[in-house]
Design a protein around this motif. Structure first.
Motif, PDB file in Angstrom:
ATOM      1  N   THR A 137       0.841  -1.193   0.000  1.00 11.07           N
ATOM      2  CA  THR A 137       0.000   0.000   0.000  1.00 11.07           C
ATOM      3  C   THR A 137       0.876   1.242   0.000  1.00 11.07           C
ATOM      4  N   ARG A 138       0.596   2.145  -0.899  1.00 12.24           N
ATOM      5  CA  ARG A 138       1.440   3.335  -0.993  1.00 12.24           C
ATOM      6  C   ARG A 138       1.221   4.258   0.205  1.00 12.24           C
ATOM      7  N   PRO A 171       3.065   8.827   8.015  1.00 12.19           N
ATOM      8  CA  PRO A 171       4.214   8.429   7.195  1.00 12.19           C
ATOM      9  C   PRO A 171       5.521   8.399   7.976  1.00 12.19           C
ATOM     10  N   THR A 172       5.687   9.329   8.904  1.00 14.83           N
ATOM     11  CA  THR A 172       6.920   9.364   9.705  1.00 14.83           C
ATOM     12  C   THR A 172       7.037   8.130  10.584  1.00 14.83           C
ATOM     13  N   LEU A 173       5.941   7.770  11.268  1.00 13.83           N
ATOM     14  CA  LEU A 173       5.960   6.583  12.122  1.00 13.83           C
ATOM     15  C   LEU A 173       6.175   5.325  11.291  1.00 13.83           C
ATOM     16  N   ALA A 174       5.511   5.259  10.139  1.00 12.40           N
ATOM     17  CA  ALA A 174       5.675   4.090   9.275  1.00 12.40           C
ATOM     18  C   ALA A 174       7.128   3.944   8.824  1.00 12.40           C
ATOM     19  N   GLU A 175       7.757   5.055   8.479  1.00 20.30           N
ATOM     20  CA  GLU A 175       9.155   4.997   8.036  1.00 20.30           C
ATOM     21  C   GLU A 175      10.078   4.558   9.165  1.00 20.30           C
ATOM     22  N   GLN A 176       9.721   4.899  10.388  1.00 19.46           N
ATOM     23  CA  GLN A 176      10.555   4.545  11.537  1.00 19.46           C
ATOM     24  C   GLN A 176      10.377   3.096  11.970  1.00 19.46           C
ATOM     25  N   GLN A 177       9.138   2.557  11.862  1.00 20.60           N
ATOM     26  CA  GLN A 177       8.862   1.275  12.495  1.00 20.60           C
ATOM     27  C   GLN A 177       8.282   0.189  11.581  1.00 20.60           C
ATOM     28  N   LEU A 178       7.888   0.543  10.368  1.00 18.23           N
ATOM     29  CA  LEU A 178       7.122  -0.409   9.574  1.00 18.23           C
ATOM     30  C   LEU A 178       7.713  -0.704   8.199  1.00 18.23           C
ATOM     31  N   VAL A 179       8.921  -0.270   7.955  1.00 18.22           N
ATOM     32  CA  VAL A 179       9.568  -0.583   6.679  1.00 18.22           C
ATOM     33  C   VAL A 179       9.847  -2.088   6.621  1.00 18.22           C
ATOM     34  N   VAL A 180       9.442  -2.705   5.517  1.00 15.79           N
ATOM     35  CA  VAL A 180       9.623  -4.143   5.338  1.00 15.79           C
ATOM     36  C   VAL A 180      10.620  -4.368   4.202  1.00 15.79           C
ATOM     37  N   PRO A 181      11.699  -5.096   4.459  1.00 12.84           N
ATOM     38  CA  PRO A 181      12.684  -5.353   3.406  1.00 12.84           C
ATOM     39  C   PRO A 181      12.044  -5.958   2.164  1.00 12.84           C
ATOM     40  N   ARG A 184       8.831  -1.854  -2.361  1.00 12.27           N
ATOM     41  CA  ARG A 184       9.226  -0.620  -3.028  1.00 12.27           C
ATOM     42  C   ARG A 184       9.249   0.534  -2.041  1.00 12.27           C
ATOM     43  N   ALA A 185      10.116   1.490  -2.305  1.00 11.95           N
ATOM     44  CA  ALA A 185      10.190   2.673  -1.449  1.00 11.95           C
ATOM     45  C   ALA A 185       8.831   3.357  -1.393  1.00 11.95           C
ATOM     46  N   GLY A 186       8.426   3.772  -0.191  1.00 17.33           N
ATOM     47  CA  GLY A 186       7.149   4.452  -0.026  1.00 17.33           C
ATOM     48  C   GLY A 186       5.946   3.531   0.035  1.00 17.33           C
TER      49      GLY A 186
END
Length: 282
Positions: A137-138, A171-181, A184-186
């Protein structure tokens, strides 16, 4: 893990009418959105179905269920304490067994011969654990969904071990805690609106309700996050798409998607092209 029961939550006072709306399915047949959701459950091999509703809406839901009418158990959420409380109302219905859970404001289209819910049920039977459906999800859609953080399961495409779940993160919280290897970026793993859950999630919802001040609402995502800390809990990138009929133009977009996936695809494409041509000329 054998799944015999399903729970559909439809108790939001602001959205209780959504499942009662009509559409045309991929076979060209008129039905309500509720019937489409119930068909999804049946295609997963489940016949015992509970729908959690607003008080006083039972007759409307029984009528909208059509041929599924006699198979529904309706439970009223007499106080609007949120999504988590609505699901908890079905605790006695599911008992000490795992169960399938769907929300009532989404419609689903599988990209294979296997229904979306069936994909989760089949995986949970093999892995013997809770499984939530997810879809990349973007970032701009994050305010609409719970979002999963975790890591890919080795050598299993589209399968993730869940570490946390956060409801509608910034978006800030997602970038800090929810990035999945690997994504795609974003993009993040947004919940798909369907889950196979173990009885442990009911225990966590019950505890959250007991701890919350009276009348405070609770959501499902914190209970899912707590579940991830205690049990093996997977997220499956479902081979299909979800359509939120509660969004602006949501039912229209869902209807177009269903039609384009069905037997009248060519007719719908012709009509759309004619409409676009007419509007362009004007």
């Amino acid at each position: 893990m054998h799944i015999r029961r399903a729970v559909i939550t439809a108790a939001s006072p602001a959205q209780w009418r959504l499942p009662l709306q009509n559409l045309v399915d991929r076979h060209g047949e008129d039905k309500t959105a509720l019937q489409a959701i119930l068909q999804e459950v049946q295609d997963a091999g489940i016949d015992e179905i509970c729908v959690v509703i607003c008080p006083g809406r039972g007759d409307a839901y029984q009528q909208a269920a059509g041929p599924f009418d006699g198979r529904l158990v309706l439970i009223e959420q007499d106080q609007p304490r949120g999504y988590g409380d609505a699901l908890f109302r079905a605790r006695d219905f599911v008992g000490d067994e795992p169960f399938l859970h769907l929300v009532s404001d989404h419609l689903y289209i599988s990209d294979s011969d296997t229904a979306c819910a069936r994909q989760l049920v089949d995986l949970s039977a093999v892995e013997e654990c809770a499984v939530s459906g997810v879809q990349p999800t973007r970032e701009g859609k994050l305010p609409l969904f719970g979002v999963v953080g975790g890591n890919p399961v080795h050598n299993r495409s589209g399968l993730y071990l869940v570490s946390r779940v956060i409801e509608k993160p910034t978006p800030t919280l997602a970038e800090q805690q929810l990035v999945v290897p690997g994504l795609r970026a974003g993009h993040y793993l947004g919940l798909f609106g369907m889950h196979v859950l173990t009885p442990g999630v009911m225990d966590r919802l019950g505890a959250a309700l007991a701890d919350a001040p009276r009348k405070e609402t609770i959501s499902l995502s914190p209970a899912l996050s707590a579940l991830a800390a205690q049990e093996r809990y997977l997220a499956l990138e479902v081979n299909g798409a979800r359509y939120n009929i509660g969004e602006q133009y949501g039912l229209l977009i869902a209807q177009l998607a269903v039609a384009l996936a069905g037997q009248d695809r060519e007719q719908i494409l012709r009509e759309l092209l004619e409409l676009l041509a007419t509007r362009s000329e004007g």
